[in-house]
Design a protein around this motif. Structure first.
Motif, PDB file in Angstrom:
ATOM      1  N   LEU A 140       0.935  -1.107   0.285  1.00  0.00           N
ATOM      2  CA  LEU A 140      -0.373   0.046   0.053  1.00  0.00           C
ATOM      3  C   LEU A 140       0.756   1.234  -0.368  1.00  0.00           C
ATOM      4  N   ALA A 141       1.944   1.029   0.900  1.00  0.00           N
ATOM      5  CA  ALA A 141       2.611   2.543   0.540  1.00  0.00           C
ATOM      6  C   ALA A 141       3.400   2.654  -0.535  1.00  0.00           C
ATOM      7  N   ASP A 142       3.618   1.705  -0.778  1.00  0.00           N
ATOM      8  CA  ASP A 142       4.650   1.334  -2.786  1.00  0.00           C
ATOM      9  C   ASP A 142       3.104   2.201  -3.571  1.00  0.00           C
ATOM     10  N   LEU A 143       2.400   1.828  -3.381  1.00  0.00           N
ATOM     11  CA  LEU A 143       1.205   2.098  -4.887  1.00  0.00           C
ATOM     12  C   LEU A 143       1.405   3.521  -3.996  1.00  0.00           C
ATOM     13  N   ARG A 144       0.360   4.260  -2.790  1.00  0.00           N
ATOM     14  CA  ARG A 144       0.407   5.625  -2.747  1.00  0.00           C
ATOM     15  C   ARG A 144       1.598   6.405  -3.486  1.00  0.00           C
ATOM     16  N   ALA A 145       2.612   5.929  -3.184  1.00  0.00           N
ATOM     17  CA  ALA A 145       3.918   6.740  -3.806  1.00  0.00           C
ATOM     18  C   ALA A 145       4.029   7.054  -4.638  1.00  0.00           C
ATOM     19  N   ARG A 146       3.980   5.494  -5.632  1.00  0.00           N
ATOM     20  CA  ARG A 146       3.639   5.493  -6.962  1.00  0.00           C
ATOM     21  C   ARG A 146       2.954   6.195  -8.026  1.00  0.00           C
ATOM     22  N   LEU A 147       1.739   7.063  -6.769  1.00  0.00           N
ATOM     23  CA  LEU A 147       0.625   7.505  -7.407  1.00  0.00           C
ATOM     24  C   LEU A 147       1.472   8.950  -7.800  1.00  0.00           C
ATOM     25  N   ASP A 148       2.217   9.090  -6.831  1.00  0.00           N
ATOM     26  CA  ASP A 148       2.520  10.370  -7.506  1.00  0.00           C
ATOM     27  C   ASP A 148       3.552  10.800  -9.217  1.00  0.00           C
ATOM     28  N   ASN A 149       3.977   9.715  -9.465  1.00  0.00           N
ATOM     29  CA  ASN A 149       5.200   9.684 -11.015  1.00  0.00           C
ATOM     30  C   ASN A 149       4.119   9.837 -11.859  1.00  0.00           C
ATOM     31  N   ASP A 150       4.708   9.991 -12.633  1.00  0.00           N
ATOM     32  CA  ASP A 150       3.839  11.274 -14.126  1.00  0.00           C
ATOM     33  C   ASP A 150       3.775   9.934 -15.034  1.00  0.00           C
ATOM     34  N   PRO A 151       3.252   9.161 -15.743  1.00  0.00           N
ATOM     35  CA  PRO A 151       2.929   8.315 -16.986  1.00  0.00           C
ATOM     36  C   PRO A 151       3.642   7.570 -17.553  1.00  0.00           C
ATOM     37  N   ALA A 152       4.929   8.234 -17.912  1.00  0.00           N
ATOM     38  CA  ALA A 152       5.717   7.553 -18.291  1.00  0.00           C
ATOM     39  C   ALA A 152       6.824   6.833 -17.194  1.00  0.00           C
ATOM     40  N   THR A 153       7.239   8.075 -15.989  1.00  0.00           N
ATOM     41  CA  THR A 153       8.034   7.446 -15.324  1.00  0.00           C
ATOM     42  C   THR A 153       7.230   6.165 -14.574  1.00  0.00           C
ATOM     43  N   GLU A 154       5.643   5.998 -14.611  1.00  0.00           N
ATOM     44  CA  GLU A 154       5.277   4.891 -13.650  1.00  0.00           C
ATOM     45  C   GLU A 154       4.823   3.540 -14.615  1.00  0.00           C
ATOM     46  N   LEU A 155       6.003   3.644 -16.120  1.00  0.00           N
ATOM     47  CA  LEU A 155       5.654   3.009 -17.232  1.00  0.00           C
ATOM     48  C   LEU A 155       6.687   2.029 -17.034  1.00  0.00           C
ATOM     49  N   ARG A 156       7.831   3.185 -16.697  1.00  0.00           N
ATOM     50  CA  ARG A 156       9.174   2.609 -16.684  1.00  0.00           C
ATOM     51  C   ARG A 156       8.822   1.783 -15.264  1.00  0.00           C
ATOM     52  N   VAL A 157       8.593   1.993 -14.150  1.00  0.00           N
ATOM     53  CA  VAL A 157       8.911   1.624 -12.663  1.00  0.00           C
ATOM     54  C   VAL A 157       8.069  -0.272 -13.052  1.00  0.00           C
ATOM     55  N   ALA A 158       5.806   0.555 -14.021  1.00  0.00           N
ATOM     56  CA  ALA A 158       5.522  -1.415 -13.717  1.00  0.00           C
ATOM     57  C   ALA A 158       6.203  -1.873 -14.484  1.00  0.00           C
ATOM     58  N   GLY A 159       7.202  -1.377 -15.798  1.00  0.00           N
ATOM     59  CA  GLY A 159       8.175  -2.316 -16.668  1.00  0.00           C
ATOM     60  C   GLY A 159       9.206  -3.260 -15.402  1.00  0.00           C
ATOM     61  N   ARG A 160       9.686  -2.272 -14.874  1.00  0.00           N
ATOM     62  CA  ARG A 160      10.761  -3.115 -14.360  1.00  0.00           C
ATOM     63  C   ARG A 160      10.237  -3.982 -12.867  1.00  0.00           C
ATOM     64  N   GLU A 161       9.206  -3.877 -12.711  1.00  0.00           N
ATOM     65  CA  GLU A 161       8.654  -4.789 -11.360  1.00  0.00           C
ATOM     66  C   GLU A 161       7.875  -5.708 -12.349  1.00  0.00           C
ATOM     67  N   LEU A 162       7.363  -5.831 -13.609  1.00  0.00           N
ATOM     68  CA  LEU A 162       7.123  -6.687 -14.487  1.00  0.00           C
ATOM     69  C   LEU A 162       8.661  -7.974 -14.392  1.00  0.00           C
ATOM     70  N   ARG A 163       9.362  -7.524 -14.469  1.00  0.00           N
ATOM     71  CA  ARG A 163      10.752  -7.701 -15.483  1.00  0.00           C
ATOM     72  C   ARG A 163      11.381  -8.850 -13.782  1.00  0.00           C
ATOM     73  N   ALA A 164      10.977  -8.326 -12.982  1.00  0.00           N
ATOM     74  CA  ALA A 164      11.214  -8.702 -11.533  1.00  0.00           C
ATOM     75  C   ALA A 164      10.784  -9.988 -11.073  1.00  0.00           C
ATOM     76  N   ILE A 165       9.154  -9.551 -11.399  1.00  0.00           N
ATOM     77  CA  ILE A 165       8.346 -10.530 -11.389  1.00  0.00           C
ATOM     78  C   ILE A 165       8.920 -12.185 -12.225  1.00  0.00           C
ATOM     79  N   ALA A 166       9.358 -11.472 -13.461  1.00  0.00           N
ATOM     80  CA  ALA A 166       9.321 -12.547 -14.287  1.00  0.00           C
ATOM     81  C   ALA A 166      10.829 -13.247 -13.886  1.00  0.00           C
ATOM     82  N   LEU A 167      11.721 -12.968 -13.640  1.00  0.00           N
ATOM     83  CA  LEU A 167      12.954 -13.915 -12.415  1.00  0.00           C
ATOM     84  C   LEU A 167      12.657 -14.006 -11.563  1.00  0.00           C
TER      85      LEU A 167
END
Length: 188
Positions: A140-167
């Motif tokens: 929840l803390a992570d979600l709330r912090a990420r709400l402050d990102n702009d859309p381009a930054t958040e897409l990069r963060v989501a991509g990083r998280e997707l890669r972490a899940i993949a590994l």
């Protein structure tokens, strides 16, 4: 015995992945990250000499996943806090990855649902995070912090998280292949 054969023989999980028929290999890799280019690159790279080599290649190929591929993969993931149904591999992995939510009280679950809805309104896709080993409060803390990102930054963060899940899932695939190698009925 060549070095890669010796390493593979010493690691039954890796040997199992290296020996999978190509279509089954693609299906197994897609359970880790359902992005065609990533799946194909990993399948073409076989045989891998070590787990480290496979994981490094997976990370490298995942770093090249495009924004469109990330968005497509996000559309196939369950929301944080929603229990994946079924007994298929991905559902089991998802439940395991989100196990930190099991002890969450109703208020925390409601806050996650509300945060997910706000996130989706803001960014147009689900909130995705590598939840393994993290508590509901941390998510929840992570979600709330990420709400402050702009859309381009958040897409990069989501991509990083997707890669972490993949590994994480690729390591689970290797472990499952190792477990299967230990069962006589699983051997060819």
């Amino acid at each position: 015995m060549p070095e890669s054969s010796a390493a593979s023989a010493a690691d039954p999980g890796l040997a199992g992945v290296n020996a999978l028929p190509v279509e089954r290999c693609r299906a197994e890799f897609a359970r880790c990250l359902d992005v065609g280019a990533w799946v194909e690159a990993l399948a073409r790279g076989r045989p891998y000499a070590s787990r480290a080599e496979l994981l490094a290649a997976a990370g490298e190929y995942a770093a090249a996943v495009s924004g469109t591929e990330i968005a497509d993969a996000l559309a196939r993931h369950p929301r944080i806090g929603e229990r994946a149904e079924g007994e298929h591999t991905e559902a089991r992995w998802s439940r395991d990855e989100q196990s930190g939510l099991e002890g969450a009280d109703d208020d925390l679950r409601a806050a996650l649902r509300d945060g997910n809805a706000e996130y989706e309104r803001r960014f147009g896709h689900i909130y995705l995070v590598c939840a393994s080993g993290r508590s509901a409060a941390e998510l929840l803390a992570d979600l709330r912090a990420r709400l402050d990102n702009d859309p381009a930054t958040e897409l990069r963060v989501a991509g990083r998280e997707l890669r972490a899940i993949a590994l994480v899932r690729l390591a689970k695939l290797l472990d499952a292949q190792e477990a299967a190698a230990g069962r006589p009925e699983a051997r060819p």
